[in-house]
Design a protein around this motif. Structure first.
Motif, PDB file in Angstrom:
ATOM      1  N   THR A  44      -6.083  -8.720  13.518  1.00  0.00           N
ATOM      2  CA  THR A  44      -7.060  -7.589  13.387  1.00  0.00           C
ATOM      3  C   THR A  44      -6.902  -7.122  11.796  1.00  0.00           C
ATOM      4  OG1 THR A  44      -6.799  -6.770  15.763  1.00  0.00           O
ATOM      5  CG2 THR A  44      -7.971  -5.338  14.060  1.00  0.00           C
ATOM      6  N   LEU A  45      -5.467  -6.871  11.329  1.00  0.00           N
ATOM      7  CA  LEU A  45      -5.549  -6.582  10.024  1.00  0.00           C
ATOM      8  C   LEU A  45      -5.846  -7.625   8.924  1.00  0.00           C
ATOM      9  CD1 LEU A  45      -2.032  -4.379  10.361  1.00  0.00           C
ATOM     10  CD2 LEU A  45      -4.540  -3.613   9.964  1.00  0.00           C
ATOM     11  N   ARG A  46      -5.717  -8.595   9.272  1.00  0.00           N
ATOM     12  CA  ARG A  46      -5.920  -9.909   8.610  1.00  0.00           C
ATOM     13  C   ARG A  46      -7.471  -9.882   8.338  1.00  0.00           C
ATOM     14  NH1 ARG A  46      -2.141 -15.141   9.047  1.00  0.00           N
ATOM     15  NH2 ARG A  46      -0.203 -13.999   9.052  1.00  0.00           N
ATOM     16  N   THR A  47      -8.048  -9.848   9.374  1.00  0.00           N
ATOM     17  CA  THR A  47      -9.719  -9.858   9.635  1.00  0.00           C
ATOM     18  C   THR A  47     -10.089  -8.650   8.788  1.00  0.00           C
ATOM     19  OG1 THR A  47      -9.667 -10.628  11.716  1.00  0.00           O
ATOM     20  CG2 THR A  47     -11.885  -9.838  11.072  1.00  0.00           C
ATOM     21  N   TYR A  48      -9.551  -7.655   8.733  1.00  0.00           N
ATOM     22  CA  TYR A  48      -9.996  -6.229   7.944  1.00  0.00           C
ATOM     23  C   TYR A  48      -9.882  -6.666   6.439  1.00  0.00           C
ATOM     24  CZ  TYR A  48      -8.893  -1.757   5.639  1.00  0.00           C
ATOM     25  OH  TYR A  48      -8.891  -0.837   4.961  1.00  0.00           O
ATOM     26  N   VAL A  49      -8.659  -7.432   6.013  1.00  0.00           N
ATOM     27  CA  VAL A  49      -8.672  -7.897   4.742  1.00  0.00           C
ATOM     28  C   VAL A  49      -9.741  -8.844   4.245  1.00  0.00           C
ATOM     29  CG1 VAL A  49      -7.143  -9.094   3.005  1.00  0.00           C
ATOM     30  CG2 VAL A  49      -6.214  -7.342   4.577  1.00  0.00           C
ATOM     31  N   LEU A  50     -10.143  -9.788   5.221  1.00  0.00           N
ATOM     32  CA  LEU A  50     -11.007 -10.921   4.877  1.00  0.00           C
ATOM     33  C   LEU A  50     -12.368 -10.278   4.788  1.00  0.00           C
ATOM     34  CD1 LEU A  50     -10.282 -13.580   7.510  1.00  0.00           C
ATOM     35  CD2 LEU A  50      -9.978 -13.754   4.841  1.00  0.00           C
ATOM     36  N   TRP A  51     -12.556  -8.912   5.465  1.00  0.00           N
ATOM     37  CA  TRP A  51     -13.910  -8.466   5.132  1.00  0.00           C
ATOM     38  C   TRP A  51     -14.149  -7.216   4.541  1.00  0.00           C
ATOM     39  CZ3 TRP A  51     -18.861  -9.188   7.271  1.00  0.00           C
ATOM     40  CH2 TRP A  51     -18.796 -10.378   8.288  1.00  0.00           C
ATOM     41  N   ASN A  52     -13.086  -7.601   3.038  1.00  0.00           N
ATOM     42  CA  ASN A  52     -12.942  -6.522   1.956  1.00  0.00           C
ATOM     43  C   ASN A  52     -12.567  -5.352   2.287  1.00  0.00           C
ATOM     44  OD1 ASN A  52     -13.560  -8.743   0.367  1.00  0.00           O
ATOM     45  ND2 ASN A  52     -15.927  -8.344   0.419  1.00  0.00           N
ATOM     46  N   LYS A  53     -11.751  -5.067   3.508  1.00  0.00           N
ATOM     47  CA  LYS A  53     -11.204  -3.825   3.690  1.00  0.00           C
ATOM     48  C   LYS A  53     -12.431  -2.895   4.058  1.00  0.00           C
ATOM     49  CE  LYS A  53      -8.165  -1.899   0.735  1.00  0.00           C
ATOM     50  NZ  LYS A  53      -7.492  -1.393  -0.353  1.00  0.00           N
ATOM     51  N   ASN A  54     -13.164  -3.283   5.080  1.00  0.00           N
ATOM     52  CA  ASN A  54     -14.322  -2.472   5.664  1.00  0.00           C
ATOM     53  C   ASN A  54     -13.658  -1.717   6.732  1.00  0.00           C
ATOM     54  OD1 ASN A  54     -16.658  -1.798   7.453  1.00  0.00           O
ATOM     55  ND2 ASN A  54     -17.886  -3.348   6.210  1.00  0.00           N
ATOM     56  N   LYS A  55     -13.877  -0.445   6.456  1.00  0.00           N
ATOM     57  CA  LYS A  55     -13.058   0.646   7.386  1.00  0.00           C
ATOM     58  C   LYS A  55     -13.932   0.833   8.610  1.00  0.00           C
ATOM     59  CE  LYS A  55     -10.734   3.202   3.577  1.00  0.00           C
ATOM     60  NZ  LYS A  55      -9.534   2.590   3.930  1.00  0.00           N
TER      61      LYS A  55
END
Length: 285
Positions: A106-117
């Motif tokens: 989940t955190l890796r996906t968050y990083v892949l999406w440019n830290k989209n909160k």
């Protein structure tokens, strides 16, 4: 003394489950022995962070599940109440491990999406909702369920004599969540495949896709076993999925950490993406 067909079928399922648990313990011990040096290098050289704490919990909690599995498989337990407690704690703890494993990606996906909160909040909220629903189902079904031991001498352990098809729902929810994260990863990979060719980015995407594919495969298998099989057979793959996902999550995190320590040939801006716990500009991943 003659035994009924049901008694013989239940005894065979208990023996088969014991073989599976012994195989799981062997796989886990072998994996730990193979990664011992690399793992302790990571634990000693990396800085303490939330990701490191997540790694430790995900890595070592399966030892508790394996110990419980082996105890229930080799101990003659005549107390249905004790059997009920152990049988309910086991899947509950297993889904905790799965949730921690899912947090890595989940955190890796968050990083892949440019830290989209917004995306992060949506993913974590969905994960928490699935966890609450899973525990509600497990305890609603498991607490009133009937448990029995085999009347055949020499067959230890206990099993849930009254099965319910509702056990497939937690794995269905998990497969939906993993499918959603896989789609998000694929969308981002398709968008960035021309502009981002760094080694770290490729490793990150490959890990995500591989983990989600394995998770979906195990979840589908558990859905079918929960719906179609009886006695101990219906839950034989539960702990196997919990353990394998934990191995994949922790192994992939070690690989990503090692890759980040040797960032040769990185050409992408992903190297500069930082997060409180996953930092691609910092070797202390």
């Amino acid at each position: 003394m003659e035994y009924s067909t049901d008694d013989i079928a239940a005894a065979r399922s208990s023996q088969f489950t014991t073989y599976i648990f012994m195989s799981m313990a062997t796989i886990w011990t072998y994996d730990y022995a193979c990664s011992f040096h690399e793992e302790w290098t990571f634990l000693l050289q990396s800085h303490w962070s939330k990701m490191k704490g997540l790694y430790i919990v995900t890595r070592y909690t399966p030892f508790i599940i394996l110990a419980m599995d082996l105890y229930m498989s080799f101990t003659q337990n005549e107390n249905p109440g004790k059997c009920r407690v152990l049988q309910n704690i086991n899947p509950g703890l297993g889904f905790v491990i799965v949730m921690f494993s899912e947090c890595f990606f989940t955190l890796r996906t968050y990083v892949l999406w440019n830290k989209n909160k917004i995306l992060l909040v949506a993913m974590l909220s969905t994960l928490l909702s699935f966890l609450i629903a899973t525990y509600s189902i497990i305890f609603a079904i498991g607490i009133p369920a009937a448990y029995a031991t085999s009347p055949i001498p020499g067959i230890p352990g206990c099993y849930q004599s009254s099965t319910s098809f509702w056990y497939f729902i937690p794995f269905l929810l998990l497969s939906v969540f993993e499918l959603g994260l896989m789609i998000l990863t694929l969308i981002r990979a398709i968008q960035d495949w021309r502009t981002n060719t760094s080694r770290l980015y490729v490793v990150l995407v490959n890990h995500n896709i591989s983990y989600y594919a394995c998770g979906l495969l195990f979840s589908v298998a558990n859905i079918f076993t929960s719906l179609l099989l009886e006695y101990s057979y219906h839950s034989v793959l539960y702990d196997f999925q919990f353990m394998m996902l934990a191995i994949l999550a922790t192994r992939m995190h070690l690989h990503l950490w090692r890759t980040n320590r040797h960032p040769h040939g990185f050409t992408s801006s992903l190297v500069h993406i930082t997060m409180s716990d996953i930092s691609f500009a910092n070797p202390m991943l």
